[in-house]
Design a protein around this motif. Structure first.
Motif, PDB file in Angstrom:
ATOM      1  N   GLU A 342      -0.413  20.322   3.007  1.00  0.00           N
ATOM      2  CA  GLU A 342       0.099  19.605   1.845  1.00  0.00           C
ATOM      3  C   GLU A 342       1.172  18.578   2.221  1.00  0.00           C
ATOM      4  OE1 GLU A 342      -1.163  19.571  -0.979  1.00  0.00           O
ATOM      5  OE2 GLU A 342      -2.513  21.293  -0.841  1.00  0.00           O
ATOM      6  N   GLU A 343       2.051  18.913   3.171  1.00  0.00           N
ATOM      7  CA  GLU A 343       3.085  17.958   3.573  1.00  0.00           C
ATOM      8  C   GLU A 343       2.476  16.734   4.236  1.00  0.00           C
ATOM      9  OE1 GLU A 343       6.387  17.716   3.124  1.00  0.00           O
ATOM     10  OE2 GLU A 343       6.215  19.409   1.743  1.00  0.00           O
ATOM     11  N   SER A 344       1.535  16.963   5.126  1.00  0.00           N
ATOM     12  CA  SER A 344       0.869  15.843   5.806  1.00  0.00           C
ATOM     13  C   SER A 344       0.082  15.002   4.805  1.00  0.00           C
ATOM     14  CB  SER A 344      -0.059  16.370   6.900  1.00  0.00           C
ATOM     15  OG  SER A 344       0.663  17.075   7.875  1.00  0.00           O
ATOM     16  N   TYR A 345      -0.535  15.680   3.839  1.00  0.00           N
ATOM     17  CA  TYR A 345      -1.288  14.942   2.824  1.00  0.00           C
ATOM     18  C   TYR A 345      -0.358  14.020   2.028  1.00  0.00           C
ATOM     19  CZ  TYR A 345      -3.736  13.978  -1.511  1.00  0.00           C
ATOM     20  OH  TYR A 345      -4.282  13.345  -2.580  1.00  0.00           O
ATOM     21  N   LYS A 346       0.775  14.534   1.604  1.00  0.00           N
ATOM     22  CA  LYS A 346       1.717  13.728   0.816  1.00  0.00           C
ATOM     23  C   LYS A 346       2.205  12.528   1.617  1.00  0.00           C
ATOM     24  CE  LYS A 346       6.095  14.082  -1.706  1.00  0.00           C
ATOM     25  NZ  LYS A 346       7.217  14.979  -2.093  1.00  0.00           N
ATOM     26  N   ARG A 347       2.519  12.744   2.885  1.00  0.00           N
ATOM     27  CA  ARG A 347       3.000  11.653   3.729  1.00  0.00           C
ATOM     28  C   ARG A 347       1.904  10.595   3.931  1.00  0.00           C
ATOM     29  NH1 ARG A 347       4.921  14.691   7.142  1.00  0.00           N
ATOM     30  NH2 ARG A 347       3.162  14.857   8.584  1.00  0.00           N
ATOM     31  N   THR A 348       0.667  11.035   4.175  1.00  0.00           N
ATOM     32  CA  THR A 348      -0.442  10.097   4.355  1.00  0.00           C
ATOM     33  C   THR A 348      -0.701   9.305   3.082  1.00  0.00           C
ATOM     34  OG1 THR A 348      -1.465  11.603   5.960  1.00  0.00           O
ATOM     35  CG2 THR A 348      -2.871   9.903   5.012  1.00  0.00           C
ATOM     36  N   PHE A 349      -0.655   9.985   1.958  1.00  0.00           N
ATOM     37  CA  PHE A 349      -0.885   9.327   0.673  1.00  0.00           C
ATOM     38  C   PHE A 349       0.156   8.222   0.431  1.00  0.00           C
ATOM     39  CE2 PHE A 349      -0.217   8.933  -3.894  1.00  0.00           C
ATOM     40  CZ  PHE A 349      -1.497   8.767  -4.369  1.00  0.00           C
ATOM     41  N   GLU A 350       1.405   8.522   0.693  1.00  0.00           N
ATOM     42  CA  GLU A 350       2.462   7.533   0.456  1.00  0.00           C
ATOM     43  C   GLU A 350       2.316   6.335   1.383  1.00  0.00           C
ATOM     44  OE1 GLU A 350       5.936   9.872   0.991  1.00  0.00           O
ATOM     45  OE2 GLU A 350       5.924  10.706  -1.056  1.00  0.00           O
ATOM     46  N   GLU A 351       1.912   6.565   2.631  1.00  0.00           N
ATOM     47  CA  GLU A 351       1.715   5.453   3.566  1.00  0.00           C
ATOM     48  C   GLU A 351       0.574   4.552   3.098  1.00  0.00           C
ATOM     49  OE1 GLU A 351       1.052   7.268   7.301  1.00  0.00           O
ATOM     50  OE2 GLU A 351       3.160   7.823   7.628  1.00  0.00           O
ATOM     51  N   ILE A 352      -0.479   5.140   2.609  1.00  0.00           N
ATOM     52  CA  ILE A 352      -1.621   4.355   2.128  1.00  0.00           C
ATOM     53  C   ILE A 352      -1.211   3.508   0.922  1.00  0.00           C
ATOM     54  CG2 ILE A 352      -3.879   4.537   1.006  1.00  0.00           C
ATOM     55  CD1 ILE A 352      -4.410   6.988   2.784  1.00  0.00           C
ATOM     56  N   VAL A 353      -0.465   4.091   0.005  1.00  0.00           N
ATOM     57  CA  VAL A 353      -0.042   3.356  -1.185  1.00  0.00           C
ATOM     58  C   VAL A 353       0.839   2.171  -0.799  1.00  0.00           C
ATOM     59  CG1 VAL A 353       1.336   3.506  -3.297  1.00  0.00           C
ATOM     60  CG2 VAL A 353      -0.285   5.326  -2.734  1.00  0.00           C
ATOM     61  N   ARG A 354       1.770   2.377   0.124  1.00  0.00           N
ATOM     62  CA  ARG A 354       2.633   1.265   0.554  1.00  0.00           C
ATOM     63  C   ARG A 354       1.819   0.154   1.204  1.00  0.00           C
ATOM     64  NH1 ARG A 354       6.297   5.521   1.984  1.00  0.00           N
ATOM     65  NH2 ARG A 354       5.485   5.517   4.127  1.00  0.00           N
ATOM     66  N   HIS A 355       0.855   0.529   2.001  1.00  0.00           N
ATOM     67  CA  HIS A 355       0.011  -0.467   2.671  1.00  0.00           C
ATOM     68  C   HIS A 355      -0.788  -1.273   1.649  1.00  0.00           C
ATOM     69  CE1 HIS A 355      -2.584  -2.319   5.630  1.00  0.00           C
ATOM     70  NE2 HIS A 355      -3.648  -1.799   5.045  1.00  0.00           N
TER      71      HIS A 355
END
Length: 562
Positions: A342-355
């Motif tokens: 879940e932590e890795s998922y949240k971090r990946t999701f936020e990076e994608i949104v910023r990109h």
């Protein structure tokens, strides 16, 4: 079923289509799935048993509870559960609950299991049990059946299948019973191909295409596949079995040969067979078939798998069970399942949104097409033709494409034409092949036969937030008697394909005029589809004139129609 977790792959793909941005996020999450998932091993017990129409007479624990530790999953398949005519005709049998109870009692005693799914077609049944603590992570459960028996459709042979999501992995399990007899290996090959082609699992989002068996991360295939041992006499086979020379015997196994030639089960793996053939025994004993037919022993009952991160821990038969003329087979697989961190998922999701935020307004979607004009040569009635157009995303951003209707038209294409897929999503630098399929059936043939319609259409490929692309589809259709009215065919004095299209068009136009004999009022030929035949010259009583052709009496006209 439980509510799937947020990062579940199927759940993401099945969410409503809110727009390009949401689809882009889903696509990027799937592309970066390895960044927020890890592999965790789970044990799957697979079992197959042809019970020859018998009732359960003994405990199934020696088969189902043969592992040292309780498995996480049980997938248990039966064939020939009931051989009665009632089961064949009505797909109903009292033996289903009997064998279901026998399975439940035979499960490993050191764990609690929940029944997730039961699916049956006549005598082919598949039971799916899971440890109670794993049930919350199962979703997207679907089941399908397909018959390949009598006339290629009846359920005495065929398959039942289930598919489901476990954590972030999608799994399909097939239990099949293929055609019998040693010489029918090609029929078995065709049964396998028919099962793969005809089993289609619907998705929660009905706008998404159905899922075929091979579209899953993991495919588990078990059942009485009925492949036999070829080119060896029965005494020689029994001698090799007595010597436990299974390697020599296996070289004559039909399934091995067909897989080596890549005819069936391409991409599948089967573990090493170090147990004696499981067919055919005298019921209630370990004695080989002593009937007049004296069947050659064979490994009819098999278990195969397809996918990554799969390790087989054992593959064996269970000789102590003597209810049937087959012996049950089991395989214990250790399968690596994708589990979300879940932590890795949240971090990946936020990076994608910023990109996406940085690039969203920078570029307009664009694609390039491999071709824009397609011509279908000599299209015939009920004969499928297809051509492929490759759509490549040469822009700087992902795009969503869809074929849209032209102005004042209800659909994006004529009824004889389809585009597959009709819509989709393209990541940057990727391409998709779209099949343009032409198929003339009985609803579209009449107007094509008469020349009222031509094989001509323009497809409009629309990009969201981008421009439209136009694809021209033309072809020549070969008229035939199929789809032409009887009254039209009665007026033809030569094959329809040899007649000019303009002549056929004029005949249809004259028939639609519904004129009758003005000389004697003798028009009794209304039995020809209740459509009068135009009269252009005086006629005699009970004679009807085909313009430009010949006189036909009522009896002769009936004979031609017959």
């Amino acid at each position: 079923n439980s509510q799937p977790i947020l990062a579940n792959k199927s759940q993401m793909l099945g969410m409503p289509q809110f727009g390009l941005r949401d689809n882009l996020i889903k696509c990027e999450l799937l592309k970066n799935e390895d960044a927020y998932t890890y592999i965790k091993n789970y044990s799957f017990f697979l079992g197959t048993y042809n019970v020859n129409g018998q009732n359960p007479k003994e405990s199934l624990s020696p088969w189902l509870a043969s592992t040292a530790t309780p498995p996480d999953f049980y997938l248990v398949g039966f064939q020939e559960l009931d051989l009665s005519k009632e089961a064949f005709l009505f797909n109903d049998t009292p033996k289903e609950p009997e064998w279901m109870l026998a399975v439940y009692k035979g499960l490993h005693p050191d764990a609690k299991y929940a029944l997730v799914k039961l699916v049956r077609l006549v005598g082919i049944m598949l039971l799916f049990y899971v440890k109670a603590e794993h049930a919350a992570h199962i979703s997207e459960m679907e089941a399908e059946t397909v018959g390949t028996g009598v006339m290629g459709r009846m359920g005495n042979k065929g398959a039942v299948a289930i598919r489901f999501q476990f954590h972030n992995s999608d799994i399909c399990v097939v239990n099949s019973h293929l055609a019998a007899h040693t010489e029918e290996f090609e029929r078995r090959n065709q049964d396998f191909k028919d099962i793969c082609r005809r089993i289609q699992f619907r998705q929660d989002d009905l706008t998404l295409p159905p899922l075929a068996i091979m579209k899953h991360n993991v495919v588990l295939w078990l059942g009485d596949l009925n492949y036999r041992i070829s080119d060896l006499e029965v005494d020689h086979v029994k001698d090799l079995i007595a010597k436990k020379d299974f390697e020599t015997l296996y070289n004559h196994d039909q399934l091995k040969r067909q897989m080596d030639e890549e005819v069936v089960f391409v991409g599948f793996t089967e573990g090493e067979i170090d147990f004696q053939p499981t067919y055919k025994y005298d019921t209630g004993s370990d004695q080989w078939d002593t009937s007049e037919k004296c069947r050659v022993p064979a490994w009819c009952d098999r278990i195969l798998w397809r996918g990554k991160n799969i390790k087989q821990l054992h593959y064996q038969s269970h000789m102590t069970l003597k209810t049937s003329d087959h012996k049950p087979v089991s395989s214990l697989l250790e399968i690596g399942i994708k589990v979300v961190n879940e932590e890795s998922y949240k971090r990946t999701f936020e990076e994608i949104v910023r990109h996406i935020d940085r690039m969203e307004n920078d570029c307009i979607p664009s694609v390039s097409l491999s071709e824009r004009e397609f011509f279908f040569q000599d299209v015939k009635f009920m004969q499928h033709q297809a051509k492929t157009v490759s759509v490549y995303n040469d822009g700087q951003v992902p795009c969503q494409f869809e074929f849209i209707p032209k102005l004042d038209e209800p659909t994006y294409c004529k009824p004889w034409l389809t585009a597959n897929p009709a819509k989709g999503f393209l990541a940057q630098g990727t391409s998709v092949d779209i099949d343009l399929e032409v198929f003339v059936n009985r609803s579209t043939a009449p107007e094509l036969n008469s020349g009222q319609q031509q094989l001509e259409d323009i497809l409009v490929l629309h990009l969201e937030r981008g421009k439209d692309y136009f694809i021209s589809v033309t072809g020549n259709y070969l008229p035939s008697c199929f789809g032409s009215s009887l009254s039209t065919l009665c007026l033809l004095r030569e094959p329809i394909q040899d007649m000019p299209l303009e002549t056929i068009r004029e005949l249809v136009r004259s028939l639609n005029a519904n004129q009758c004999c003005q000389v004697c009022g003798c028009f009794s030929c209304s039995r020809v589809e209740a459509t009068p035949i135009p009269i252009t010259q005086p006629c005699q009583k009970n004679l009807y004139f085909n313009p430009g052709m010949q006189f036909l009496s009522g009896n002769l006209l009936e004979t031609r129609l017959g």
